[in-house]
Design a protein around this motif. Structure first.
Motif, PDB file in Angstrom:
ATOM      1  N   MET A 164       0.822  -1.213   0.000  1.00 32.25           N
ATOM      2  CA  MET A 164       0.000   0.000   0.000  1.00 32.25           C
ATOM      3  C   MET A 164       0.858   1.266   0.000  1.00 32.25           C
ATOM      4  O   MET A 164       0.419   2.314  -0.468  1.00 32.25           O
ATOM      5  N   THR A 165       2.086   1.151   0.483  1.00 39.79           N
ATOM      6  CA  THR A 165       3.016   2.280   0.377  1.00 39.79           C
ATOM      7  C   THR A 165       3.332   2.542  -1.088  1.00 39.79           C
ATOM      8  O   THR A 165       3.390   3.691  -1.534  1.00 39.79           O
ATOM      9  N   VAL A 166       3.515   1.471  -1.856  1.00 42.01           N
ATOM     10  CA  VAL A 166       3.721   1.603  -3.304  1.00 42.01           C
ATOM     11  C   VAL A 166       2.486   2.233  -3.938  1.00 42.01           C
ATOM     12  O   VAL A 166       2.589   3.153  -4.762  1.00 42.01           O
ATOM     13  N   SER A 167       1.304   1.766  -3.541  1.00 40.59           N
ATOM     14  CA  SER A 167       0.061   2.301  -4.092  1.00 40.59           C
ATOM     15  C   SER A 167      -0.077   3.793  -3.796  1.00 40.59           C
ATOM     16  O   SER A 167      -0.431   4.583  -4.680  1.00 40.59           O
ATOM     17  N   ALA A 168       0.199   4.176  -2.545  1.00 43.80           N
ATOM     18  CA  ALA A 168       0.116   5.591  -2.178  1.00 43.80           C
ATOM     19  C   ALA A 168       1.120   6.416  -2.977  1.00 43.80           C
ATOM     20  O   ALA A 168       0.806   7.514  -3.452  1.00 43.80           O
ATOM     21  N   GLY A 169       2.328   5.878  -3.144  1.00 36.92           N
ATOM     22  CA  GLY A 169       3.347   6.584  -3.931  1.00 36.92           C
ATOM     23  C   GLY A 169       2.909   6.784  -5.374  1.00 36.92           C
ATOM     24  O   GLY A 169       3.082   7.870  -5.940  1.00 36.92           O
ATOM     25  N   LEU A 170       2.327   5.739  -5.964  1.00 36.41           N
ATOM     26  CA  LEU A 170       1.823   5.870  -7.337  1.00 36.41           C
ATOM     27  C   LEU A 170       0.706   6.896  -7.410  1.00 36.41           C
ATOM     28  O   LEU A 170       0.647   7.703  -8.347  1.00 36.41           O
ATOM     29  N   GLY A 171      -0.188   6.879  -6.419  1.00 32.03           N
ATOM     30  CA  GLY A 171      -1.288   7.843  -6.402  1.00 32.03           C
ATOM     31  C   GLY A 171      -0.788   9.265  -6.244  1.00 32.03           C
ATOM     32  O   GLY A 171      -1.279  10.185  -6.911  1.00 32.03           O
ATOM     33  N   ILE A 172       0.200   9.465  -5.387  1.00 34.41           N
ATOM     34  CA  ILE A 172       0.776  10.804  -5.192  1.00 34.41           C
ATOM     35  C   ILE A 172       1.495  11.253  -6.455  1.00 34.41           C
ATOM     36  O   ILE A 172       1.351  12.399  -6.895  1.00 34.41           O
ATOM     37  N   PHE A 173       2.268  10.354  -7.048  1.00 34.38           N
ATOM     38  CA  PHE A 173       2.978  10.697  -8.285  1.00 34.38           C
ATOM     39  C   PHE A 173       1.991  11.066  -9.390  1.00 34.38           C
ATOM     40  O   PHE A 173       2.138  12.086 -10.058  1.00 34.38           O
ATOM     41  N   HIS A 174       0.952  10.251  -9.567  1.00 30.46           N
ATOM     42  CA  HIS A 174      -0.039  10.526 -10.610  1.00 30.46           C
ATOM     43  C   HIS A 174      -0.779  11.832 -10.313  1.00 30.46           C
ATOM     44  O   HIS A 174      -1.063  12.613 -11.227  1.00 30.46           O
ATOM     45  N   SER A 175      -1.073  12.090  -9.040  1.00 33.22           N
ATOM     46  CA  SER A 175      -1.723  13.347  -8.668  1.00 33.22           C
ATOM     47  C   SER A 175      -0.864  14.542  -9.077  1.00 33.22           C
ATOM     48  O   SER A 175      -1.376  15.541  -9.597  1.00 33.22           O
ATOM     49  N   GLY A 176       0.432  14.446  -8.844  1.00 34.97           N
ATOM     50  CA  GLY A 176       1.338  15.532  -9.237  1.00 34.97           C
ATOM     51  C   GLY A 176       1.421  15.714 -10.736  1.00 34.97           C
ATOM     52  O   GLY A 176       1.516  16.839 -11.237  1.00 34.97           O
ATOM     53  N   VAL A 177       1.368  14.608 -11.469  1.00 31.43           N
ATOM     54  CA  VAL A 177       1.380  14.687 -12.931  1.00 31.43           C
ATOM     55  C   VAL A 177       0.103  15.367 -13.416  1.00 31.43           C
ATOM     56  O   VAL A 177       0.140  16.246 -14.277  1.00 31.43           O
ATOM     57  N   GLU A 178      -1.038  14.979 -12.840  1.00 30.56           N
ATOM     58  CA  GLU A 178      -2.315  15.585 -13.228  1.00 30.56           C
ATOM     59  C   GLU A 178      -2.333  17.087 -12.960  1.00 30.56           C
ATOM     60  O   GLU A 178      -2.881  17.849 -13.738  1.00 30.56           O
ATOM     61  N   ARG A 179      -1.739  17.495 -11.871  1.00 28.09           N
ATOM     62  CA  ARG A 179      -1.741  18.915 -11.464  1.00 28.09           C
ATOM     63  C   ARG A 179      -0.600  19.705 -12.101  1.00 28.09           C
ATOM     64  O   ARG A 179      -0.436  20.880 -11.820  1.00 28.09           O
ATOM     65  N   LYS A 180       0.195  19.000 -12.927  1.00 33.91           N
ATOM     66  CA  LYS A 180       1.327  19.630 -13.635  1.00 33.91           C
ATOM     67  C   LYS A 180       2.411  20.111 -12.669  1.00 33.91           C
ATOM     68  O   LYS A 180       3.130  21.046 -12.931  1.00 33.91           O
ATOM     69  N   TRP A 181       2.537  19.424 -11.519  1.00 28.85           N
ATOM     70  CA  TRP A 181       3.589  19.750 -10.578  1.00 28.85           C
ATOM     71  C   TRP A 181       4.911  19.168 -11.032  1.00 28.85           C
ATOM     72  O   TRP A 181       5.972  19.686 -10.703  1.00 28.85           O
ATOM     73  N   TRP A 182       4.874  18.064 -11.749  1.00 26.39           N
ATOM     74  CA  TRP A 182       6.058  17.425 -12.318  1.00 26.39           C
ATOM     75  C   TRP A 182       5.641  16.657 -13.554  1.00 26.39           C
ATOM     76  O   TRP A 182       4.461  16.442 -13.798  1.00 26.39           O
TER      77      TRP A 182
END
Length: 166
Positions: free
Chosen positions: A74-92
């Protein structure tokens, strides 16, 4: 006594695995409603599928290690969700390619046909957000945001289960 202290290890594992199963079910419902998943959305489904399997194995064997693996998963899952959230928001920036696979031995015609048939789904575009349904700014949450938040909660459930498992 906290709320989670009222659950047995078995109850926590069932709750964690059932939540992952519900997330998978929700993802497939959204897909059936016409929201085609991007590559990163598909990546985020794998930890939840693994969590369901780990939950079943942990219930069958009562092994503490499986609960710890659930937390790590679930740590991997949270990391993927955070990474994807940042991509969606154009943070990275996200992956250069968010759809399709390798070319392999396809002919030019077959490759063109495959491209024309595949839906183009970009990882950096938000297809759905909570604020579309409820017009409140603080509810500007996307599917990737929900995955990150719920996965963080699931880490807690798996850790509590691991600490209670004998």
């Amino acid at each position: 006594m906290s709320f989670l202290d009222r659950f047995t290890a078995k109850g926590l594992i069932v709750l964690a695995a059932a939540t992952s199963a519900a997330i998978l079910g929700g993802a497939f419902i959204f897909q059936a409603l016409g929201y085609a998943p991007c590559k990163m959305c598909l990546w985020q489904r794998w930890p939840h599928a693994i969590a369901v399997v780990l939950g079943g194995a942990a219930l069958a064997t009562q092994r503490r290690l499986l609960s710890w693996l659930g937390a790590l998963n679930m740590t991997v899952s949270a990391g993927l969700g955070i990474f994807h959230s940042g991509v969606e928001r154009k943070w990275w920036d996200g992956p250069a390619s968010c759809s399709g696979g390798g070319v392999g031995d396809l002919s030019v015609e077959d490759l063109l046909a495959q491209i024309n048939q595949a839906p183009l789904v970009r990882c950096d575009e938000i297809p759905w957000r909570m604020s579309d349904m409820i017009p409140l700014e603080f509810l500007d949450l996307t599917m990737a945001n929900f995955n990150a938040i719920i996965s963080l909660g699931l880490i807690v459930l798996w850790v509590c289960a691991a600490r209670k498992t004998g």
